[in-house]
Design an enzyme around this catalytic site. Sequence first.
Site, PDB file in Angstrom:
ATOM      1  N   GLU A 189       0.814  -1.247   0.024  1.00  0.00           N
ATOM      2  CA  GLU A 189       0.118  -0.083   0.000  1.00  0.00           C
ATOM      3  C   GLU A 189       0.995   1.341  -0.014  1.00  0.00           C
ATOM      4  O   GLU A 189       1.796   1.374   0.824  1.00  0.00           O
ATOM      5  CB  GLU A 189      -0.922  -0.079   1.129  1.00  0.00           C
ATOM      6  CG  GLU A 189      -1.866  -1.225   1.123  1.00  0.00           C
ATOM      7  CD  GLU A 189      -2.390  -1.413   2.564  1.00  0.00           C
ATOM      8  OE1 GLU A 189      -2.100  -0.527   3.480  1.00  0.00           O
ATOM      9  OE2 GLU A 189      -3.144  -2.732   2.831  1.00  0.00           O
ATOM     10  N   ALA A 232      -5.892  -3.957   1.469  1.00  0.00           N
ATOM     11  CA  ALA A 232      -6.593  -5.315   1.379  1.00  0.00           C
ATOM     12  C   ALA A 232      -5.173  -6.096   1.540  1.00  0.00           C
ATOM     13  O   ALA A 232      -4.617  -6.833   0.473  1.00  0.00           O
ATOM     14  CB  ALA A 232      -7.032  -5.729  -0.025  1.00  0.00           C
ATOM     15  N   GLU A 233      -4.842  -6.504   2.955  1.00  0.00           N
ATOM     16  CA  GLU A 233      -3.513  -7.147   3.289  1.00  0.00           C
ATOM     17  C   GLU A 233      -3.727  -8.678   2.890  1.00  0.00           C
ATOM     18  O   GLU A 233      -2.707  -9.382   2.362  1.00  0.00           O
ATOM     19  CB  GLU A 233      -3.543  -7.232   4.760  1.00  0.00           C
ATOM     20  CG  GLU A 233      -2.776  -5.637   4.996  1.00  0.00           C
ATOM     21  CD  GLU A 233      -3.691  -4.407   5.245  1.00  0.00           C
ATOM     22  OE1 GLU A 233      -5.054  -4.885   5.175  1.00  0.00           O
ATOM     23  OE2 GLU A 233      -3.451  -3.570   5.622  1.00  0.00           O
ATOM     24  N   GLN A 287       2.079  -1.658   6.022  1.00  0.00           N
ATOM     25  CA  GLN A 287       2.605  -0.420   6.398  1.00  0.00           C
ATOM     26  C   GLN A 287       2.804  -0.473   7.970  1.00  0.00           C
ATOM     27  O   GLN A 287       3.618   0.340   8.365  1.00  0.00           O
ATOM     28  CB  GLN A 287       1.237   0.445   6.106  1.00  0.00           C
ATOM     29  CG  GLN A 287       1.840   1.748   5.513  1.00  0.00           C
ATOM     30  CD  GLN A 287       0.464   2.234   4.858  1.00  0.00           C
ATOM     31  OE1 GLN A 287      -0.826   2.674   5.246  1.00  0.00           O
ATOM     32  NE2 GLN A 287       0.568   2.387   3.679  1.00  0.00           N
ATOM     33  N   PHE A 288       2.242  -1.273   8.744  1.00  0.00           N
ATOM     34  CA  PHE A 288       2.687  -1.397  10.037  1.00  0.00           C
ATOM     35  C   PHE A 288       2.558  -2.888  10.239  1.00  0.00           C
ATOM     36  O   PHE A 288       1.449  -3.656   9.804  1.00  0.00           O
ATOM     37  CB  PHE A 288       1.861  -0.625  11.147  1.00  0.00           C
ATOM     38  CG  PHE A 288       2.024   0.857  11.217  1.00  0.00           C
ATOM     39  CD1 PHE A 288       2.939   1.334  11.765  1.00  0.00           C
ATOM     40  CD2 PHE A 288       1.358   1.641  10.277  1.00  0.00           C
ATOM     41  CE1 PHE A 288       3.305   2.794  12.062  1.00  0.00           C
ATOM     42  CE2 PHE A 288       1.700   3.024  10.111  1.00  0.00           C
ATOM     43  CZ  PHE A 288       2.788   3.590  11.275  1.00  0.00           C
ATOM     44  N   ASP A 320       1.491  -4.541  12.535  1.00  0.00           N
ATOM     45  CA  ASP A 320       0.173  -4.700  13.363  1.00  0.00           C
ATOM     46  C   ASP A 320      -0.871  -5.217  12.284  1.00  0.00           C
ATOM     47  O   ASP A 320      -1.712  -6.074  12.675  1.00  0.00           O
ATOM     48  CB  ASP A 320      -0.148  -3.546  13.926  1.00  0.00           C
ATOM     49  CG  ASP A 320       0.997  -2.763  14.935  1.00  0.00           C
ATOM     50  OD1 ASP A 320       0.691  -2.781  16.093  1.00  0.00           O
ATOM     51  OD2 ASP A 320       1.843  -2.098  14.373  1.00  0.00           O
ATOM     52  N   PHE A 321      -0.875  -4.700  11.238  1.00  0.00           N
ATOM     53  CA  PHE A 321      -1.819  -4.918  10.137  1.00  0.00           C
ATOM     54  C   PHE A 321      -1.610  -6.370   9.640  1.00  0.00           C
ATOM     55  O   PHE A 321      -2.575  -6.903   8.790  1.00  0.00           O
ATOM     56  CB  PHE A 321      -1.747  -3.976   8.983  1.00  0.00           C
ATOM     57  CG  PHE A 321      -2.271  -2.495   9.659  1.00  0.00           C
ATOM     58  CD1 PHE A 321      -3.539  -2.085   9.506  1.00  0.00           C
ATOM     59  CD2 PHE A 321      -1.391  -1.864  10.207  1.00  0.00           C
ATOM     60  CE1 PHE A 321      -4.029  -1.070  10.044  1.00  0.00           C
ATOM     61  CE2 PHE A 321      -1.776  -0.522  10.737  1.00  0.00           C
ATOM     62  CZ  PHE A 321      -3.111  -0.298  10.758  1.00  0.00           C
ATOM     63  N   ILE A 322      -0.883  -7.182   9.907  1.00  0.00           N
ATOM     64  CA  ILE A 322      -0.269  -8.458   9.485  1.00  0.00           C
ATOM     65  C   ILE A 322      -1.397  -9.223  10.122  1.00  0.00           C
ATOM     66  O   ILE A 322      -1.665 -10.473   9.107  1.00  0.00           O
ATOM     67  CB  ILE A 322       1.138  -8.987   9.922  1.00  0.00           C
ATOM     68  CG1 ILE A 322       1.672 -10.008   8.896  1.00  0.00           C
ATOM     69  CG2 ILE A 322       0.997  -9.386  11.286  1.00  0.00           C
ATOM     70  CD1 ILE A 322       3.054 -10.235   9.078  1.00  0.00           C
ATOM     71  N   HIS A 350      -0.059   0.449  16.455  1.00  0.00           N
ATOM     72  CA  HIS A 350       1.035   0.895  15.456  1.00  0.00           C
ATOM     73  C   HIS A 350       2.365   0.461  16.436  1.00  0.00           C
ATOM     74  O   HIS A 350       3.309   1.236  16.059  1.00  0.00           O
ATOM     75  CB  HIS A 350       1.086   2.457  15.199  1.00  0.00           C
ATOM     76  CG  HIS A 350      -0.135   2.609  14.329  1.00  0.00           C
ATOM     77  ND1 HIS A 350      -1.557   2.672  14.686  1.00  0.00           N
ATOM     78  CD2 HIS A 350      -0.163   2.843  13.007  1.00  0.00           C
ATOM     79  CE1 HIS A 350      -2.200   3.031  13.605  1.00  0.00           C
ATOM     80  NE2 HIS A 350      -1.373   2.978  12.490  1.00  0.00           N
TER      81      HIS A 350
END
Lengths: 326, 429
Positions: A29, A59-60, A82-83, A85-87, A127
């Site tokens: 992203e 859309a991970e 991007q972070f 955490d979003f994994i 984050h």
Amino acid sequence: MPAVTYLEAIRLALWEEMERDPNVFCIGEDIGIYGGAFKVTDGFIDRFGAERVIDTPIAESAIVGAAYGASLTGLRPVAEFQFMDFIACAFNQIVNVLAKSHYRWGAPAPLVLRGPSGGGVHGGPFHSQNPEMWFVKTPGLKVVCPATPADAYGLMKSAIRDNNPVIFFEHKFLYRRIKEELPNGGGDFTVPLGRARQARAGRDLSVITYAAMVHVALEAAEALAAEGIEVEVLDLRTVLPLDREAIAETVRKTSRAIILHEDTLTGGLAGEIAAIINEEAFDWLDAPISRIAALDTPVPFSPPLEHAFLPKVEDVVREARRLRAW
Amino acid sequence: MKKRPASKARHNGASRPAAGRNGQRPADQERRYRIPDWRLERPQFHVTQKRTEAGEVRYSFTGDLDLAPPPIRESGYLTREKSIELYRWMLLNRRMEQTLETLYKQSKVVGGVYFGLGQEACSCASALALGDGDWFAPMIRNQGALLVRGFHPRDVMMQYMAKADSPTHGKDGTSHYGDIAQRNMVSPISMLGDLIPILTGVALGARLQGRNIAALTWIGDGGQSTGVTHEGLNFAAVQKLGLVLIVENNLWAYSTPTEMQFAIEDLAERAIGYGVPGMIVDGTDACQVFDATLEAVQRAHRGEGPTLIEAKMMRMKGHAIHDAAGYVPPEMLEFWRKRDPIARFEKHLLGKKWLTPAQNRELIAEVERQVDEDRTLAEASPMPDPAQAPKGVYCDPGCHPITLKYGGVKPARRGGAKLKQSEAALHFR
């Protein structure tokens, strides 16, 4: 060659790998014209084009799924979160598709999932996390957590060239705070996955750690040296697979062990390492194993709360004194 | 039965299916969408939960039960030879699954068995429409597609029996296997929808290497509810990648009817929201499925992006062999039994005199012989050596070459920019 920051070292490794191998491409992203939230891929689209620096919808699962699909055609995707955490948004793709691909049906998945993790920057609960243990529990993945610019560079190259899915946890606190000259005078080098590094030699006590906590351990070691306590610091660098031999070796040498990590305590890597010490070096121990980790809470936002949450130099100093006196 | 215009023009929002943002908008304030519907009958069903007089909550059913089964729609592409090939794959698909049921009843299967009964046309005709360089990833009811794409019935049988010679050597079961080297097949996983972005990524990998391919996968009326379905189809649409997504609407997701799965009338309408062409076919009509898939594959080869095809049919058994599907109103099964895809296609071929009764008998006997032979081979395979259990977690050096399927990326138009110091990020100092 001038000293480079941890972030520049990652940029350099990625750039050089894309120059060396046209089958390496980036996907994520805001990584194209914007250059990524932390500017890791800044300028890449100008050099390598939109074909190899692919901006995606938010859309991970699609990012990881598409990276995996492309890897099945022989390419080597590097997907950015991007972070880190979003994994969590791509969890199923990672633990059920990527991790099991080779074991189940013999399909190698040569791809890298990378992005910033870690606290100390007041990023709050979404984050700042260190979610490496979500994946250390999953056979089939490799998990890397570098602490220095040189290791970030060398491990990134190894991760891209590896034929397995590698999750590469960069530490955002370190991005622009630490700098060093890369070895080999700017020439290409790799750091092998799965091998720890002795960050400081010492005879009295071992601190086994990784990522940003390596620097906390080194600062504590400096303070403890003034008291005559010589601390050895083992930087794991890769947390899956773990370097069991290096862990056994340092504990057999010093007979005292502190395991330090920025991840929360319960279910953290320290428990696993304590078990390895128990299996490999029990007879050498002169004191109980000590675990220092973050509080078992979400990462709090406000600076005094986050400070209370994170492991600190004084925690290491206190535990080192206690073990030394055991 | 609800009447609707034959063209099925819709009057519910924005412009045309494929044109997307670059297309011309109509001058009037009402945008129209086109969802072609090739079916020769359009039955309506409604399933609701109701409390019976005995105080139990059960599914209650209303619908168009009296329609006579329609003829097969003439294919614009299938030759006599290709039609007979397709018919043979469908026969093999069914015969193999009947044998799996027998093996299960003889306690030779480890775990359950999943069936595609009633869905053979959809699995086989769509797989047959792919070109050699195209990819696919089957779901659990697409075991026919495995056969069409070059696997043997014994491979599927050995997977179910957890044998050493199965494609996964006992590491996984059912249709959960794949083949990158020859058959361009991605292994499915049990979680639904994940294959959609993966097949999109396969098409992306091929395009980076200079090839527009079609990448076919299927999803059910239940599976399409997952978030990853949306993520994958949207990404394929944005990147104009050659995903061919067949939404197999077989009316039941385990025990959940479509009424509790989605609120739109036809799942093909989802295509509008992605800016991709969507259409409806009768999933029990092999010719409709073949033609629709072939046209989607051709679009993919031209680099025109993904297609969504909704194929309507009925799951004629339970979710898996353990499930007697007592929750399904029996009259619904009766309606669809008259639309058996193999019987319909057989009648079609006999009617066109593309197949004589004698040839038909010989074909059926030959398929039965093949399945019996494969069954003997599959049963003879040993169970795996326990020493294999810890092996193969990682791809270690020398274990698998990473093969560039389409010759690798040819970096064209590389800019002259050099790596420079990055601009500092604005947040998190």
